[in-house]
Design a protein around this motif. Structure first.
Motif, PDB file in Angstrom:
ATOM      1  N   SER A 344      -6.901 -23.755  23.709  1.00 49.72           N
ATOM      2  CA  SER A 344      -6.294 -22.577  24.559  1.00 49.72           C
ATOM      3  C   SER A 344      -5.271 -22.915  25.335  1.00 49.72           C
ATOM      4  O   SER A 344      -5.107 -24.205  25.871  1.00 49.72           O
ATOM      5  N   LYS A 345      -4.107 -22.077  25.769  1.00 56.00           N
ATOM      6  CA  LYS A 345      -2.952 -22.739  26.522  1.00 56.00           C
ATOM      7  C   LYS A 345      -3.373 -23.336  27.756  1.00 56.00           C
ATOM      8  O   LYS A 345      -2.931 -24.481  28.226  1.00 56.00           O
ATOM      9  N   PRO A 346      -4.318 -23.031  28.666  1.00 56.44           N
ATOM     10  CA  PRO A 346      -4.633 -23.480  29.911  1.00 56.44           C
ATOM     11  C   PRO A 346      -5.139 -24.892  29.922  1.00 56.44           C
ATOM     12  O   PRO A 346      -4.911 -25.666  30.607  1.00 56.44           O
ATOM     13  N   PHE A 347      -5.970 -25.179  28.543  1.00 60.58           N
ATOM     14  CA  PHE A 347      -6.722 -26.400  28.382  1.00 60.58           C
ATOM     15  C   PHE A 347      -5.514 -27.463  27.823  1.00 60.58           C
ATOM     16  O   PHE A 347      -5.471 -28.461  28.554  1.00 60.58           O
ATOM     17  N   ILE A 348      -4.528 -27.031  27.161  1.00 62.79           N
ATOM     18  CA  ILE A 348      -3.524 -27.929  26.462  1.00 62.79           C
ATOM     19  C   ILE A 348      -2.695 -28.037  27.680  1.00 62.79           C
ATOM     20  O   ILE A 348      -2.160 -29.283  27.650  1.00 62.79           O
ATOM     21  N   ARG A 349      -2.237 -27.240  28.558  1.00 61.73           N
ATOM     22  CA  ARG A 349      -1.413 -27.585  29.813  1.00 61.73           C
ATOM     23  C   ARG A 349      -2.074 -28.742  30.432  1.00 61.73           C
ATOM     24  O   ARG A 349      -1.553 -29.545  31.030  1.00 61.73           O
ATOM     25  N   GLU A 350      -3.460 -28.716  30.811  1.00 61.51           N
ATOM     26  CA  GLU A 350      -3.887 -29.672  31.796  1.00 61.51           C
ATOM     27  C   GLU A 350      -4.066 -31.069  30.882  1.00 61.51           C
ATOM     28  O   GLU A 350      -3.639 -31.880  31.349  1.00 61.51           O
ATOM     29  N   VAL A 351      -4.383 -31.099  29.708  1.00 61.75           N
ATOM     30  CA  VAL A 351      -4.407 -32.464  28.808  1.00 61.75           C
ATOM     31  C   VAL A 351      -3.018 -32.798  28.664  1.00 61.75           C
ATOM     32  O   VAL A 351      -2.653 -33.978  28.657  1.00 61.75           O
ATOM     33  N   ARG A 352      -2.030 -32.089  28.336  1.00 53.51           N
ATOM     34  CA  ARG A 352      -0.561 -32.674  28.499  1.00 53.51           C
ATOM     35  C   ARG A 352      -0.302 -33.069  29.803  1.00 53.51           C
ATOM     36  O   ARG A 352       0.366 -34.349  29.594  1.00 53.51           O
ATOM     37  N   ALA A 353      -0.554 -32.775  30.895  1.00 55.25           N
ATOM     38  CA  ALA A 353      -0.172 -33.251  31.973  1.00 55.25           C
ATOM     39  C   ALA A 353      -0.950 -34.689  32.141  1.00 55.25           C
ATOM     40  O   ALA A 353      -0.477 -35.570  32.736  1.00 55.25           O
ATOM     41  N   LEU A 354      -2.187 -34.732  31.797  1.00 55.24           N
ATOM     42  CA  LEU A 354      -2.699 -36.001  31.747  1.00 55.24           C
ATOM     43  C   LEU A 354      -2.121 -37.151  30.754  1.00 55.24           C
ATOM     44  O   LEU A 354      -2.140 -38.198  31.161  1.00 55.24           O
ATOM     45  N   ARG A 355      -2.053 -36.740  29.704  1.00 58.96           N
ATOM     46  CA  ARG A 355      -1.369 -37.645  28.790  1.00 58.96           C
ATOM     47  C   ARG A 355       0.220 -38.170  29.351  1.00 58.96           C
ATOM     48  O   ARG A 355       0.139 -39.221  29.094  1.00 58.96           O
ATOM     49  N   ALA A 356       0.966 -37.160  30.042  1.00 59.79           N
ATOM     50  CA  ALA A 356       2.249 -37.471  30.539  1.00 59.79           C
ATOM     51  C   ALA A 356       2.021 -38.785  31.461  1.00 59.79           C
ATOM     52  O   ALA A 356       2.675 -39.549  31.559  1.00 59.79           O
TER      53      ALA A 356
END
Length: 490
Positions: A344-356
């Motif tokens: 889901s978008k809220p999850f991917i948004r947080e994972v994307r920030a962590l990966r960055a």
């Protein structure tokens, strides 16, 4: 190979003339092994400019080192480390600084000592490598991968190769995953619901970091992928193992409360069990009752040479509860380190920030190369070729195991690349693995997959992904003989 002038520094505390200090600097470089035989030294002019000394001083130092056979001069080419130069000592060179830190106190968190075993780097030199997760060079499409890599290096793709995507990914790769890969598993997703990762293991780590805390509970299968258990142990969450059966993870054995459930429903790791459709639905219902999330690792679904795999658990998800983990590393080659997360978008948004914050994004050139390899049809051709060869090897292995009466604990119902084995009780397959290595046979002991201080010791895994068909029967024969010897001794 030329030695960079940037690696030369004069010790400010050294004694003697400039010429003597330069000689000492170069001699120490040779004796320590930093400068190797045949390597070219910088020109006297470049080294003099770098060190801030006169050129004649460097020339005299070079000449003296040549006289002592440390260096050799070549006409119109310069000075090289002599083939007759003294050999570096066999012992570790003395370090100028002493490490006085008490690292047992300085290290705040420890990541060593997990269950993930170390596999031999020279596995391909063994005659009978029943080793899991390695690429077979005889099957890999070298020519087309090289072509795609060169295409990704071209002027047209200059931005894709050089751009800092920050927290984004190659749009061509994301588009292929969304339009071609995921629909094959019954999954529909938007680009902002997909994140490219450095393999499935990185995807699992990112997921654990975002979803789990010291107060939350994660459920794992027992046995399970040992690297996942290491990841969850390091996250300091409460860890609950649930023993799998012939159909994978049983929903009725789950605890009353859990926050995240990790599972491999299509191809359980390592038993190869496939979760039936009704059990998948029951797992979703149970997770909904607990308000728990499910992380589905869908590894090896492509290697389905016996029959088509069931739709992914994610495809049955109607409320965004399932997070899907996929990987190209197992099917293309493990060193690729390219996987993806779907959620889901809220999850991917947080994972994307962590990966960055950790690695920005996987290299753009690798993403674009993979995008070309996938979109031009080379990936599908590779999978078909692997499936045909794996089917043949599996048949040979099944016959060999039956011929020697070895116990099979789990087979993949749609394919895969390995068979889960059970040795008689009392046999320690870690010892079996050790003994077989001396005879050119590589197997994978099963105890790291099990949870707890006393894991089961009589299981092991045999893979047929990297061993030619004609070597399977002789390898299994050696395995059976060594197993018989251990039984006699026990």
């Amino acid at each position: 190979m030329a030695i960079s002038v940037e690696t030369f520094f004069l010790d400010p505390d050294a004694q003697g003339t400039l010429q003597a200090r330069i000689q000492q600097m170069i001699a120490q470089g040779i004796l320590s092994g930093r400068f190797r035989k045949g390597e070219k030294l910088p020109s006297s002019r470049k080294l003099a400019e770098h060190l801030g000394v006169s050129r004649i001083t460097v020339t005299l130092a070079y000449t003296e080192l040549q006289a002592n056979d440390y260096l050799a001069a070549r006409d119109r080419s310069g000075y090289y480390v002599s083939e007759n130069a003294p050999e570096p000592p066999g012992f570790t060179a003395h370090q100028p600084r002493h490490d006085t830190i008490d690292w047992s106190r300085a290290i705040g968190r420890r990541f060593t000592g997990g269950d993930t075993p170390k596999k031999p780097q020279d596995w391909s030199s063994y005659r009978y490598p029943f080793i899991y997760g390695q690429a077979d060079p005889s099957l890999f499409d070298h020519a087309n991968w090289r072509h795609c890599a060169l295409q990704a290096l071209g002027q047209k793709d200059f931005r894709a190769m050089t751009t800092d995507y920050y927290d984004q990914d190659d749009p061509q790769l994301i588009e292929f995953i969304a339009r071609h890969t995921l629909p094959r598993r019954g999954i529909l997703a938007q680009p902002d619901e997909i994140l490219v990762t450095m393999g499935a293991q990185n995807a699992l780590w990112l997921t654990a970091q975002v979803l789990l805390t010291q107060r939350r509970t994660g459920v794992i299968e027992d046995p399970c992928y040992h690297a996942l258990r290491d990841i969850l142990t390091q996250s300091r969450c409460h860890l609950t193992p649930v023993q799998v059966d012939q159909d994978g993870l049983p929903p009725d054995k789950l605890p009353d409360r859990a926050d995240v459930i990790f599972t491999t429903p299509s191809h359980q790791s390592p038993t190869n069990a496939t979760m039936p459709l009704e059990r998948r639905k029951a797992l979703l219902t149970k997770a909904a009752d607990m308000d728990a999330l499910i992380v589905e690792d869908d590894y090896e679904f492509e290697i389905s040479f016996l029959r088509a795999p069931l739709p992914a658990l994610k495809s049955l998800d109607t409320d965004g509860r399932v997070i899907y983990v996929g990987s190209f590393s197992k099917s293309i080659f493990p060193g690729l380190r390219l996987g993806y997360l779907v959620g889901s978008k809220p999850f991917i948004r947080e994972v994307r920030a962590l990966r960055a914050s950790v690695l920005r994004h996987p290299p753009g050139h690798i993403q674009r190369t993979a995008a070309y390899f996938l979109s031009l049809g080379h990936y599908d051709s590779l999978i078909r070729r692997m499936g045909q060869v794996f089917a043949e090897r599996r048949n040979v292995m099944e016959d060999a195991l039956s011929q020697h009466g070895l116990g099979v604990a789990g087979r993949g119902v749609f394919g895969g690349s390995s068979i889960w084995m059970r040795a008689p009780k009392g046999v320690d397959t870690a010892q079996l693995e050790f003994n077989l290595r001396a005879k050119g046979v590589l197997i994978e002991a099963g105890h790291p997959f099990f949870h707890g201080p006393e894991p089961r010791r009589n299981y092991y895994r045999l893979a047929y992904s990297s061993i030619p068909s004609e070597r399977i029967l002789p390898g299994v024969k050696i395995l059976a003989a060594e197993l018989g010897q251990l039984l006699k001794q026990g």
